[in-house]
Enzyme design. Structure first.
Site, short mmCIF file in Angstrom:
data_model
loop_
_atom_site.label_atom_id
_atom_site.label_comp_id
_atom_site.label_asym_id
_atom_site.label_seq_id
_atom_site.Cartn_x
_atom_site.Cartn_y
_atom_site.Cartn_z
N THR A 1 3.36 6.53 -19.86
CA THR A 1 4.41 6.19 -20.83
C THR A 1 5.58 5.45 -20.18
O THR A 1 6.36 4.81 -20.88
CB THR A 1 4.96 7.46 -21.52
OG1 THR A 1 5.19 8.44 -20.50
CG2 THR A 1 3.99 7.99 -22.55
N SER B 1 5.27 4.85 12.01
CA SER B 1 4.85 6.01 11.23
C SER B 1 4.05 6.97 12.10
O SER B 1 3.05 6.59 12.70
CB SER B 1 3.99 5.57 10.05
OG SER B 1 3.41 6.71 9.44
N GLY C 1 -2.20 8.69 -1.14
CA GLY C 1 -3.21 8.28 -2.11
C GLY C 1 -3.78 9.43 -2.91
O GLY C 1 -4.87 9.32 -3.46
N SER D 1 2.39 10.22 -5.13
CA SER D 1 3.36 9.16 -4.93
C SER D 1 4.04 9.17 -3.57
O SER D 1 5.26 9.15 -3.44
CB SER D 1 4.41 9.18 -6.04
OG SER D 1 4.86 7.87 -6.22
N SER D 2 3.20 9.15 -2.54
CA SER D 2 3.74 9.00 -1.19
C SER D 2 4.40 7.63 -1.04
O SER D 2 5.35 7.49 -0.27
CB SER D 2 2.63 9.18 -0.15
OG SER D 2 1.69 8.12 -0.22
N SER D 3 3.91 6.64 -1.79
CA SER D 3 4.49 5.30 -1.67
C SER D 3 5.95 5.30 -2.13
O SER D 3 6.83 4.77 -1.44
CB SER D 3 3.67 4.27 -2.45
OG SER D 3 3.59 4.59 -3.81
N ASP E 1 7.70 7.09 -10.59
CA ASP E 1 7.51 7.65 -9.25
C ASP E 1 8.83 7.72 -8.48
O ASP E 1 9.20 8.75 -7.91
CB ASP E 1 6.52 6.80 -8.45
CG ASP E 1 5.17 6.72 -9.12
OD1 ASP E 1 4.95 7.44 -10.10
OD2 ASP E 1 4.34 5.90 -8.67
P1 ADP Z 1 0.29 7.44 -3.58
O1 ADP Z 1 1.61 6.80 -3.83
O2 ADP Z 1 -0.26 8.12 -4.77
O3 ADP Z 1 0.28 8.37 -2.40
P2 ADP Z 1 -0.37 4.74 -3.02
O4 ADP Z 1 -1.67 4.03 -2.79
O5 ADP Z 1 0.54 4.23 -4.07
O6 ADP Z 1 -0.74 6.27 -3.23
O7 ADP Z 1 0.49 4.75 -1.68
C1 ADP Z 1 -0.09 5.16 -0.46
C2 ADP Z 1 0.25 4.13 0.60
O8 ADP Z 1 1.64 4.26 0.96
C3 ADP Z 1 -0.49 4.37 1.88
O9 ADP Z 1 -1.76 3.75 1.85
C4 ADP Z 1 0.43 3.71 2.90
O10 ADP Z 1 0.27 2.31 2.88
C5 ADP Z 1 1.82 4.04 2.35
N1 ADP Z 1 2.35 5.27 2.95
C6 ADP Z 1 2.73 6.38 2.30
N2 ADP Z 1 3.18 7.33 3.17
C7 ADP Z 1 3.08 6.80 4.39
C8 ADP Z 1 3.36 7.28 5.72
N3 ADP Z 1 3.81 8.51 5.94
N4 ADP Z 1 3.12 6.44 6.74
C9 ADP Z 1 2.64 5.19 6.54
N5 ADP Z 1 2.35 4.69 5.33
C10 ADP Z 1 2.55 5.47 4.27
MG MG Z 2 2.00 5.16 -5.14
#
Ligand code: ADP
Ligand code: MG
Length: 362
Positions: free
Chosen positions: A20, A52, A106, A110-112, A156
């Site tokens: 949404t 990293s 991934g 939302s690690s990104s 996110d």
């Molecule tokens: P999500 O956001 O759901 O985790 P995404 O594919 O949107 O999945 O984002 C993941 C990407 O973000 C990883 O493949 C990497 O490129 C980057 N990323 C996230 N956290 C880190 C980290 N701690 N170190 C290096 N890259 C990271």
């Molecule tokens: Mg992401």
């Protein structure tokens, strides 16, 4: 201005309101206890030194030559954030960005965005940037959209920024407004990773966005926020487009009903809305998978579970369940055992409660 700073930005989980955000609707989300930590120092040279601990990689790039890295795509998240801050007119100089994380990558958490927000907050503190937190979230989103090239919505980054302990975040993506709603302290959020990674850089997410845009266009409105499910049902739309629009418009209604349910302490109703959301993902939006469906079915028949649904983009990733904290161990044991016996795969649990958003640690 401090020479050095440590920031933390959490991952997030979407509780109600699926897809949404880019349809200018409502989402209920929460920040979780896991996230990305950035340690950063101001540097005398006009460069970014990015490393990293998570992937043991590092990149150095000049501030006047910020281009996407083809070989080190992970570094584009922090580089993109610095680039959009500069483009927005914020004055900043060289810095190192040392990343560590306890958030799975991934996994739909939302690690990104956590990486982007932790980076932006570090820059804000180190260079004393006069930037509002919503603008910070929006610029992080812009970096992901335009520099990394992933068309993700604002959910996110805004969730990572605005998390509060034991409160859900209610985001209105038309007004770009945020408030929080209390969640009882005796319930927890159980995230179960189906063991199948989501693939948001694949075509499915962008295809859904296009279908939603097409639905709005066919209905003669700026966004699906402007229409009700009743109007969608009565309109002359292609069947697939109608089901996509129904999902979005009904999700908006579920978020509004969910907030009322929480405010009146009706967790059973809130849980029912979560199950209904998943059913709509399964049938209308078609962003579920057999593995996610199994996790939700198992949750439905497990005592102590109020509600369960897929969370995030879909097409893999995780489910979120609202559960009685006192029964958490038993719930995790039961669902994990049955999941393994039905699908022959392992689901990975994360037990969390709504947590504080992005912050300065030191
Ligand atoms: P999500 O956001 O759901 O985790 P995404 O594919 O949107 O999945 O984002 C993941 C990407 O973000 C990883 O493949 C990497 O490129 C980057 N990323 C996230 N956290 C880190 C980290 N701690 N170190 C290096 N890259 C990271
Ligand atoms: Mg992401």
């Amino acid at each position: 201005m401090p020479d050095t700073v440590t920031t933390f930005a959490p991952g997030r989980v979407e509780i109600l309101g699926n897809h949404t955000d880019y349809n200018l609707g409502f989402v209920l989300s929460a920040a979780i206890h896991l996230g990305v930590t950035v340690r950063s120092n101001r540097l005398s040279k006009n460069i970014l030194e990015i490393s990293s601990q998570t992937n043991q990689r590092s990149v150095t790039i000049r501030l006047d030559e910020l281009q996407p890295c083809v070989d080190e795509a992970w570094a584009n998240y922090p580089i993109g954030v610095i680039k959009v801050l500069l483009e927005a007119g914020f004055q900043l100089g060289g810095m190192d960005i040392r990343i560590s994380s306890d958030l799975p990558l991934g996994a739909g958490l939302s690690s990104s965005a956590a990486l982007e927000v932790a980076t932006a907050l570090a820059a804000k503190v180190l260079f004393n940037l006069d930037i509002e937190m919503m603008q910070l979230a929006q610029l992080c989103q812009k970096a992901e959209n335009e520099f990394v090239g992933v068309q993700s919505g604002l959910l996110d980054q805004a969730s990572s920024v605005f998390g509060r302990v034991h409160r859900l975040i209610l985001l209105d993506f038309l007004a770009i407004k945020v408030e929080t709603v209390s969640l009882p302290t005796n319930v927890s959020l159980l995230l179960l990773n189906s063991g199948v990674p989501h693939e948001l850089t694949g075509g499915e997410y962008n295809e859904r966005r296009k279908q939603c845009l097409l639905a709005a266009k066919s209905l003669g409105v700026a966004s699906l926020r402007d229409v009700t499910p009743a109007l969608v049902k009565s309109a002359d739309l292609d069947d697939v487009i109608r089901r996509r629009a129904l999902h979005i418009t009904e999700e908006n209604e579920r978020v509004v009903q969910g907030v009322d349910a929480l405010r009146s302490g009706n967790l059973a109703l809130f849980g029912a809305l979560m199950f209904a959301s998943h059913e709509s993902s399964r049938t209308n939006f078609e962003n579920s998978t057999a593995h996610l469906d199994t996790l939700v079915e198992l949750a439905k028949r497990t005592p102590g579970v109020f509600g369960s649904r897929l969370t995030g983009g879909g097409f893999g990733g995780s489910t979120v369940s609202l559960i009685d904290s006192a029964q958490a161990d038993e719930i995790i044991r039961t669902i994990s055992r049955e999941y393994r016996s039905i699908v022959g795969a392992t689901c990975y649990p994360i037990l969390t409660t709504p947590s504080e958003g992005a912050r300065v640690l030191a």
